[in-house]
Write an enzyme that holds these catalytic residues in place. Structure first.
Site, short mmCIF file in Angstrom:
data_model
loop_
_atom_site.label_atom_id
_atom_site.label_comp_id
_atom_site.label_asym_id
_atom_site.label_seq_id
_atom_site.Cartn_x
_atom_site.Cartn_y
_atom_site.Cartn_z
N CYS A 35 0.81 -1.23 0.00
CA CYS A 35 0.00 0.00 0.00
C CYS A 35 0.84 1.27 0.00
O CYS A 35 0.37 2.32 -0.44
CB CYS A 35 -0.94 0.02 1.19
N HIS B 144 -3.59 7.09 2.04
CA HIS B 144 -3.97 5.77 1.51
C HIS B 144 -5.38 5.46 2.02
O HIS B 144 -5.70 5.68 3.19
CB HIS B 144 -2.96 4.73 2.00
N ASN C 210 -10.16 -0.35 -0.74
CA ASN C 210 -8.71 -0.23 -0.59
C ASN C 210 -8.05 -0.82 -1.84
O ASN C 210 -8.11 -2.02 -2.07
CB ASN C 210 -8.30 -1.01 0.68
O1 UT7 Z 1 -4.08 -1.32 3.31
C1 UT7 Z 1 -3.20 -1.99 4.15
C2 UT7 Z 1 -3.50 -1.69 5.54
N1 UT7 Z 1 -4.73 -2.32 5.93
C3 UT7 Z 1 -5.47 -1.74 6.83
O2 UT7 Z 1 -5.15 -0.65 7.25
C4 UT7 Z 1 -6.66 -2.51 7.36
C5 UT7 Z 1 -6.73 -2.26 8.83
N2 UT7 Z 1 -7.80 -3.01 9.50
C6 UT7 Z 1 -9.09 -2.70 9.38
O3 UT7 Z 1 -9.48 -1.85 8.58
C7 UT7 Z 1 -10.07 -3.37 10.29
O4 UT7 Z 1 -9.36 -4.08 11.27
C8 UT7 Z 1 -11.06 -4.34 9.58
C9 UT7 Z 1 -12.05 -3.54 8.75
C10 UT7 Z 1 -10.29 -5.31 8.72
C11 UT7 Z 1 -11.85 -5.10 10.64
O5 UT7 Z 1 -12.54 -4.20 11.47
P1 UT7 Z 1 -12.44 -4.35 13.07
O6 UT7 Z 1 -13.32 -3.33 13.63
O7 UT7 Z 1 -10.98 -4.31 13.41
O8 UT7 Z 1 -13.05 -5.78 13.29
P2 UT7 Z 1 -12.39 -7.06 13.93
O9 UT7 Z 1 -11.41 -7.69 12.98
O10 UT7 Z 1 -11.89 -6.72 15.30
O11 UT7 Z 1 -13.64 -7.99 14.05
C12 UT7 Z 1 -14.77 -7.63 14.86
C13 UT7 Z 1 -15.87 -8.62 14.59
C14 UT7 Z 1 -15.39 -10.08 14.63
O12 UT7 Z 1 -16.42 -10.85 15.21
P3 UT7 Z 1 -16.29 -11.31 16.76
O13 UT7 Z 1 -15.03 -12.10 16.84
O14 UT7 Z 1 -16.25 -10.03 17.54
O15 UT7 Z 1 -17.53 -12.11 16.94
C15 UT7 Z 1 -15.25 -10.43 13.17
O16 UT7 Z 1 -15.42 -11.81 12.93
O17 UT7 Z 1 -16.39 -8.41 13.28
C16 UT7 Z 1 -16.40 -9.66 12.57
N3 UT7 Z 1 -16.23 -9.38 11.15
C17 UT7 Z 1 -17.26 -9.15 10.34
N4 UT7 Z 1 -18.59 -9.11 10.56
C18 UT7 Z 1 -19.38 -8.84 9.51
C19 UT7 Z 1 -15.07 -9.29 10.44
N5 UT7 Z 1 -15.37 -9.02 9.16
C20 UT7 Z 1 -16.71 -8.92 9.06
C21 UT7 Z 1 -17.60 -8.66 8.00
N6 UT7 Z 1 -18.94 -8.63 8.27
N7 UT7 Z 1 -17.18 -8.42 6.74
#
Ligand code: UT7
Length: 330
Positions: free
Chosen positions: A116, A257, A287
């Site tokens: 990225c 980004h 992204n």
């Molecule tokens: O470009 C390179 C750099 N990349 C980034 O900067 C990405 C950085 N990370 C993020 O943007 C975020 O961490 C994500 C968008 C990937 C995830 O968001 P989050 O708020 O950090 O969610 P999480 O991974 O902590 O997951 C929270 C919950 C989980 O469920 P439980 O374990 O709390 O029951 C996940 O399984 O959300 C669940 N989850 C989803 N639910 C519905 C993860 N993806 C999804 C989804 N739909 N698509």
């Protein structure tokens, strides 16, 4: 303030594939919702390359537009630097195909892999070549066909990414004060497996097992990367302000980004900038990794939001983990 690197962005271009995948597409194939995706990421839709398109094709389309915008011909380009994490093939470089697609017969061509933040790395190399007098017109491209590397069963990753390409032509500054005021790059390789594709390289060649275990797809520790990105954005902004002696009010626009709207908002709050001074298009494209900064830059320029003399900051964090920031006067 440190010395200015006297280069300019003489032209910009971008290309987005036609197919639009809305969040409703993922609602049909995964346990997710438009509401979750929109509130956690800011993304409403992203683009997907057609089966006839790949990274070199997207790159050539964006590159052609940038060369035209700079008032040059393909023969005028002496270096092509392509930032991508999704090459057409392990080798040769995807830039070699781009050189052929564009007819840049006088250009050296190579790829840069910094995911990225790859576009910022590529601009940094181009600036060095121009400053050293080793090049005259450098075509710098950020392009990705991430859709080919996504596991459509992995809801934490596949909803985020999109395909696209952005490009700039960099050349020497044409007036005093124009150029790069500050640029920094970095890497923390201890976090190399935070965002990666485990299989398909020399360390773990593709096999029936790697395919069965879906190891040829992108994997990410989303929460860890998120926390890292918010902290790193803040320190990159503070460093850029300190090194340039500028205040956020002096900036015409910040182009971050497009990884997550919440990360972008954290950067905006740090700078205390009004919404119109931070470029956001993540709702349309998701992204697009190395492509996101040059696509956003091109859109802002073509919308007439940027003019010669404006001070602009670019910011990115990505796999590696790598990061970069740049402040320049257009
Ligand atoms: O470009 C390179 C750099 N990349 C980034 O900067 C990405 C950085 N990370 C993020 O943007 C975020 O961490 C994500 C968008 C990937 C995830 O968001 P989050 O708020 O950090 O969610 P999480 O991974 O902590 O997951 C929270 C919950 C989980 O469920 P439980 O374990 O709390 O029951 C996940 O399984 O959300 C669940 N989850 C989803 N639910 C519905 C993860 N993806 C999804 C989804 N739909 N698509």
């Amino acid at each position: 303030m440190s010395d200015i690197i006297p280069v300019r962005f003489a032209g910009t271009g971008s290309y987005l594939p036609e197919e639009v995948l809305g969040n409703d597409y993922f609602e049909k194939i995964l346990d997710t919702s438009d509401e979750w995706i929109a509130t956690r990421t800011g993304i409403r839709e992203r683009r997907r390359a057609s089966k006839d398109e790949n990274t070199s094709i997207l790159s050539a389309n964006a590159g052609r537009a940038a060369i035209e915008d700079a008032g040059l011909t393909p023969e005028d380009i002496d270096v092509i630097i392509l930032a991508t994490a999704t090459p057409d093939h392990p080798f040769p470089s995807t830039a070699a195909f781009v050189q052929s697609h564009l007819g840049c017969v006088n250009a050296a061509a190579f790829d840069v892999g910094a995911a990225c933040s790859g576009f910022l790395h590529a601009c940094w190399i181009a600036a060095g070549q121009l400053q050293a007098g080793m090049a005259t017109n450098v075509l710098v491209i950020g392009a990705e066909t991430l859709s080919r590397f996504l596991d459509y069963k992995e809801r934490g990753v596949c909803i985020l990414m999109g395909d696209g390409a952005g490009a700039v032509v960099m050349t020497k500054a044409e007036r005093e004060g124009q150029g790069i005021l500050h640029a920094t790059l970095g890497c923390d390789g201890t976090k190399a497996k935070h965002i990666w594709i485990p299989a398909g390289g020399a360390a773990l060649p593709s096999s029936e097992t790697t395919v069965a275990e879906r190891m040829h797809y992108m994997q990410m520790k989303g929460r860890d990367v998120f926390k890292f990105a918010v902290v790193k954005m803040t320190s990159l902004i503070d460093e850029a302000m300190e090194k340039t002696g500028l205040s956020p009010d002096d900036l015409k626009m910040v182009i971050p980004h497009q990884s997550n709207l919440r990360i972008i908002e954290a950067a905006r709050e740090r700078l205390g900038l009004p919404a119109e001074k931070i470029a956001v298009n993540i709702e349309k494209y998701g992204n697009t990794s190395a492509a996101s900064v040059p696509i956003t830059f091109d859109e802002a320029r073509r919308a007439g939001k940027l003019a010669s003399g404006d001070k602009i900051m670019l910011l990115a964090i990505g796999a590696g983990l790598t990061w970069g920031s740049m402040v320049f006067e257009l």
